[in-house]
Write a protein that holds these residues in place. Structure first.
Motif, short mmCIF file in Angstrom:
data_model
loop_
_atom_site.label_atom_id
_atom_site.label_comp_id
_atom_site.label_asym_id
_atom_site.label_seq_id
_atom_site.Cartn_x
_atom_site.Cartn_y
_atom_site.Cartn_z
N MET A 203 0.83 -1.21 0.00
CA MET A 203 0.00 0.00 0.00
C MET A 203 0.86 1.26 0.00
O MET A 203 0.56 2.23 -0.71
N GLU A 204 1.93 1.23 0.77
CA GLU A 204 2.83 2.40 0.82
C GLU A 204 3.56 2.59 -0.50
O GLU A 204 3.81 3.73 -0.94
N SER A 205 3.90 1.49 -1.15
CA SER A 205 4.61 1.58 -2.44
C SER A 205 3.72 2.14 -3.54
O SER A 205 4.20 2.60 -4.58
N ARG A 206 2.41 2.11 -3.31
CA ARG A 206 1.46 2.69 -4.27
C ARG A 206 1.10 4.13 -3.90
O ARG A 206 0.16 4.69 -4.44
N GLY A 207 1.86 4.69 -2.94
CA GLY A 207 1.70 6.11 -2.62
C GLY A 207 0.85 6.41 -1.41
O GLY A 207 0.59 7.59 -1.11
N MET A 208 0.40 5.38 -0.68
CA MET A 208 -0.43 5.62 0.49
C MET A 208 0.45 5.95 1.70
O MET A 208 1.43 5.26 1.97
N GLU A 209 0.10 7.02 2.40
CA GLU A 209 0.85 7.43 3.59
C GLU A 209 0.78 6.30 4.64
O GLU A 209 -0.27 5.68 4.81
N PRO A 210 1.90 6.00 5.35
CA PRO A 210 1.94 4.86 6.26
C PRO A 210 0.82 4.84 7.30
O PRO A 210 0.22 3.79 7.56
N GLY A 211 0.52 5.99 7.91
CA GLY A 211 -0.54 6.03 8.90
C GLY A 211 -1.89 5.69 8.31
O GLY A 211 -2.69 4.97 8.92
N LEU A 212 -2.14 6.19 7.10
CA LEU A 212 -3.41 5.90 6.43
C LEU A 212 -3.50 4.43 6.07
O LEU A 212 -4.56 3.81 6.21
N ALA A 213 -2.39 3.86 5.62
CA ALA A 213 -2.37 2.43 5.28
C ALA A 213 -2.74 1.59 6.50
O ALA A 213 -3.53 0.64 6.41
N LYS A 214 -2.20 1.94 7.66
CA LYS A 214 -2.53 1.21 8.89
C LYS A 214 -4.01 1.33 9.22
O LYS A 214 -4.69 0.35 9.56
N LEU A 243 -13.55 4.45 14.35
CA LEU A 243 -12.54 5.06 13.50
C LEU A 243 -11.80 6.18 14.23
O LEU A 243 -10.58 6.35 14.07
N ALA A 244 -12.53 6.96 15.03
CA ALA A 244 -11.88 8.03 15.81
C ALA A 244 -10.85 7.45 16.77
O ALA A 244 -9.77 8.00 16.96
N LYS A 245 -11.19 6.33 17.40
CA LYS A 245 -10.25 5.67 18.32
C LYS A 245 -9.05 5.12 17.55
O LYS A 245 -7.89 5.27 17.98
N LEU A 246 -9.30 4.50 16.41
CA LEU A 246 -8.21 3.95 15.62
C LEU A 246 -7.27 5.03 15.11
O LEU A 246 -6.06 4.81 14.98
N GLU A 247 -7.82 6.20 14.82
CA GLU A 247 -6.98 7.35 14.40
C GLU A 247 -5.93 7.65 15.47
O GLU A 247 -4.79 7.96 15.17
N ALA A 248 -6.34 7.57 16.73
CA ALA A 248 -5.42 7.86 17.82
C ALA A 248 -4.43 6.74 18.08
O ALA A 248 -3.38 6.95 18.71
N MET A 249 -4.74 5.55 17.58
CA MET A 249 -3.90 4.40 17.86
C MET A 249 -2.89 4.10 16.74
O MET A 249 -1.81 3.61 17.00
N ALA A 250 -3.30 4.36 15.49
CA ALA A 250 -2.46 3.97 14.34
C ALA A 250 -1.21 4.85 14.23
O ALA A 250 -1.19 6.00 14.62
#
Length: 250
Positions: A203-214, A243-250
């Motif tokens: 996913m990162e190699s296709r341009g996705m930011e690491p945090g977003l990929a997680k 999703l709000a909780k996962l945002e804080a965790m990833a």
């Protein structure tokens, strides 16, 4: 159990609890009773978002009468210690559906504890639990399925999966079957793992930011917990909170 005596790690249902936090609120009040009348269908949900330093304990005693159905969805993600326990008794031909997610970070201790009593024939139950844990959080699922001697044609299943984001986090899973009937179908499975590094790299190699990929992978991991919710507004509320909780965790 004497309510004046605080449970310890020797008490099976409280083995992985935060006993120090529990002592600050003990004794706790009795369970909330839920009854689904014969032939009816009901749905309940719980979003547990207690303050960071709080202790949140939700205890339910549930009776699902003949040919009735209850769908219960739980998002357990708040408090220093957050516990949700359900003691469910099924009538003949009844169905119980549980979808639960545990999302913990910091030093949280979060748990879902269930006892599903198949007391009559032809009843069915399904339990799907997903946990995502980071930092030093502890997430636990203890689930007992008990089938009475005359509860033939029981069909019960548990699926328990946990995702560990840091090696310092802890996931506990204790599925338990107690079967006295001989014509039943009961199954359980429990796994603990980490995010697929190869998939993240792709996913990162296709341009996705690491945090977003997680976050995308974690969202997919817990999505199945809420898929069968009939109320779209409640489903959206639970998904947004998760999703709000996962945002804080990833």
């Amino acid at each position: 159990m004497n309510l004046a005596v605080i449970p310890t790690a020797h008490d099976e249902a409280w083995r992985y609890s935060d006993h120090e936090a529990l002592a600050t609120v003990w004794p706790i009040s009795g369970p909330e009773h839920i009854t689904v009348p014969a032939g009816e269908t009901n749905a309940r949900y719980l979003i547990q978002t207690a303050a960071d330093d709080a202790v949140a304990i939700h205890d339910y005693a549930i009776h699902i009468e003949d040919d009735a159905r209850l769908d219960f969805h739980i998002l357990n993600m708040g408090g220093k210690f957050g516990r949700v326990s359900l003691d469910v008794t099924l009538g003949e031909g009844a169905h119980f559906e549980l979808g639960g997610a545990i999302l913990g970070n910091g030093t949280q201790t979060l748990e879902i504890v269930t006892t599903v009593n198949h007391a009559q024939p032809h009843a069915t139950s399904r339990q799907t639990i997903r946990s995502v844990l980071s930092q030093k959080a502890t997430g636990s699922f203890l689930g007992a399925i008990k089938v009475a001697r005359h509860a033939q044609k029981t069909d019960a299943a548990q699926s328990v999966k946990a995702m560990i984001l840091d090696r310092t986090a802890t996931a506990n899973a204790k599925p338990e079957l107690e079967i006295f009937a001989d014509d039943v179908k009961c199954a359980h499975g429990a796994t603990v793992g980490e995010l697929d590094k190869a998939a993240l790299f792709y996913m990162e190699s296709r341009g996705m930011e690491p945090g977003l990929a997680k976050r995308v992978m974690l969202r997919a991991f817990i999505a199945g917990v809420f898929d069968n919710m009939a109320d779209e507004a409640v489903r959206a509320e639970m998904e947004q909170a998760a999703l709000a909780k996962l945002e804080a965790m990833a």
